[in-house]
Design an enzyme around this catalytic site. Structure first.
Site, PDB file in Angstrom:
ATOM      1  N   GLU A   1       0.789  -1.241   0.000  1.00 30.79           N
ATOM      2  CA  GLU A   1       0.000   0.000   0.000  1.00 30.79           C
ATOM      3  C   GLU A   1       0.820   1.290   0.000  1.00 30.79           C
ATOM      4  OE1 GLU A   1      -2.670  -0.450   3.331  1.00 30.79           O
ATOM      5  OE2 GLU A   1      -3.637  -2.195   2.469  1.00 30.79           O
TER       6      GLU A   1
ATOM      7  N   GLU B   1      -6.068 -10.862  -1.124  1.00 33.80           N
ATOM      8  CA  GLU B   1      -6.883 -10.637   0.089  1.00 33.80           C
ATOM      9  C   GLU B   1      -8.364 -10.615  -0.280  1.00 33.80           C
ATOM     10  OE1 GLU B   1      -5.489  -7.283   2.397  1.00 33.80           O
ATOM     11  OE2 GLU B   1      -3.395  -7.686   1.920  1.00 33.80           O
TER      12      GLU B   1
HETATM   13  C1  GLA Z   1      -4.944  -4.474   4.319  1.00 33.45           C
HETATM   14  C2  GLA Z   1      -3.701  -5.236   4.737  1.00 33.45           C
HETATM   15  C3  GLA Z   1      -4.083  -6.510   5.428  1.00 33.45           C
HETATM   16  C4  GLA Z   1      -5.197  -6.314   6.420  1.00 33.45           C
HETATM   17  C5  GLA Z   1      -6.368  -5.680   5.757  1.00 33.45           C
HETATM   18  C6  GLA Z   1      -7.499  -5.582   6.742  1.00 33.45           C
HETATM   19  O1  GLA Z   1      -5.530  -4.989   3.209  1.00 33.45           O
HETATM   20  O2  GLA Z   1      -2.855  -5.557   3.677  1.00 33.45           O
HETATM   21  O3  GLA Z   1      -2.970  -6.988   6.102  1.00 33.45           O
HETATM   22  O4  GLA Z   1      -4.783  -5.510   7.494  1.00 33.45           O
HETATM   23  O5  GLA Z   1      -5.947  -4.426   5.286  1.00 33.45           O
HETATM   24  O6  GLA Z   1      -7.631  -6.762   7.476  1.00 33.45           O
END
Ligand code: GLA
Length: 357
Positions: free
Chosen positions: A154, A261
């Site tokens: 990020e 994710e």
């Molecule tokens: C982001 C992070 C993850 C997690 C999510 C929320 O996507 O990369 O590690 O913290 O937020 O669970």
């Protein structure tokens, strides 16, 4: 009689459904010719009945929190490897692959990292040295157990007129912290597959910045091998066109990609946390929400299969609807149902939608 018949029918359908998932085949088997199926885990979940579900359906795991800088490196001279080690031990016992998450991020960082003993901001040289030590220690420890790392997480800004997120990493070191992180991760484990990982990849503006970053790193000879598309989606996005152009744009970078994710919230997407409103009380997993979610899951996996040459893995962010980070985001205590398995660990209809192809 009619009642008995429909009862019989319902029983057959239920048995048929569970038979399909319990006759030894799980997501990982049904998708073995496409990509690896993974799941984010906590050490606690591995001690519950969710462990059985993981072994049936997944061949890869990502520690949800245990390898993040805050939990694993709480003080300058103190590492807490306990949780990460227990996940690694479970993976090894059961021959699961492991994705490491994450080496450098602006969030869940330990408070000491950007400050000296007097509480002042550290210099560029000190922060680079701290980042290097952290990466070498963690990557080295899990060398051979972790096959891929989310090296930088990020780093890109969500603001339209801003390229990189003005995190302390950027402010203290400058843009080169990103290349350095990749370089050190590669030196520590030359075999590890190194990812840049980010969210809201489906937004054309954000995606253009992600593509700019990863292409720039690649052409500068930085050891980056793949891009992680987080895939925190919802019933109202992405559209088929949006997802298709996303996968097409990342495939065109020449890097491998993974959905790292994945979850599909049953509420319309909101990017920022906010207080609860009266209408948030309706948290039923209604037929409408279920159908909308099924549609997004089905469409997403159709496209994932289409891009199987470039897409090497799909990881779900949490195991079942029993608990998900979305139960507290964007609204605290609003129950969500974003995954393929319900609270009783039974496959939802969306599960059958994505395995029948
Ligand atoms: C982001 C992070 C993850 C997690 C999510 C929320 O996507 O990369 O590690 O913290 O937020 O669970």
């Amino acid at each position: 009689m009619k009642q008995l018949l429909s009862l019989l029918l319902a029983t057959t359908v239920t048995l048929g459904a569970s038979a399909q998932t319990t006759n030894g085949k799980g997501l990982k088997d049904l998708y073995k010719n496409y990509f690896t199926m993974g799941v984010a885990v906590s050490p606690r979940a591995l001690k519950t009945d969710e462990a059985g579900l993981i072994l049936q359906h997944f061949s890869s795991m990502t520690p949800e929190n245990a390898m993040k800088m805050g939990p694993i490196h709480p003080k300058e001279n103190e590492y807490n490897f306990r949780d990460a080690d227990s996940i690694v031990a479970f993976a090894q016992r059961n021959q699961l692959k492991l994705r490491g998450h994450t080496l450098c991020w602006h969030s869940q960082t330990p408070s000491w990292i950007f400050k000296d003993d007097a509480g002042n901001t550290v210099s560029k040289a000190v922060l680079l040295q701290r980042l290097k030590d952290h990466i070498f220690t963690v990557v080295n420890r899990y060398k051979g157990s972790v096959y891929a790392w989310d090296v930088v997480n990020e780093a890109i800004s969500d603001k339209p007129d801003e390229y990189l997120r003005p995190s302390p990493w950027l402010q203290i070191i400058g843009e080169e912290y990103i290349a350095k992180a990749f370089q050190w991760a590669h030196e520590a484990d030359p075999k590890a597959v190194l990812f840049y990982n980010d969210y809201n990849e489906i937004s054309p503006e954000k995606r253009a910045k992600m593509v700019r970053l990863v292409k720039g790193l690649k052409s500068a000879g930085v050891p980056i091998h793949a891009v992680g598309l987080q895939g925190h989606w919802a019933v109202n996005e992405p559209s088929r066109e949006q997802l298709e152009s996303t996968l097409r744009d990342f495939a065109a970078t020449g890097l491998k990609m993974q959905i790292t994710e994945l979850d599909i919230s049953v509420y319309p997407k909101e990017h920022d946390a906010r207080p609860a409103r009266p209408e948030d009380k309706d948290t039923a997993f209604s037929a409408i929400r279920e159908q909308q979610q099924r549609d997004v899951y089905k469409m997403s996996f159709e496209l994932f299969r289409k891009y199987r040459k470039q897409l090497t893995g799909v990881t779900f962010w949490n195991i079942s609807d029993r608990t998900s980070w979305l139960d507290n985001f964007p609204v605290r205590n609003r129950k969500d149902y974003p995954l393929l398995f319900d609270k009783n660990l039974q496959p939802k209809k969306a599960y059958f939608d994505i395995v029948q192809f």
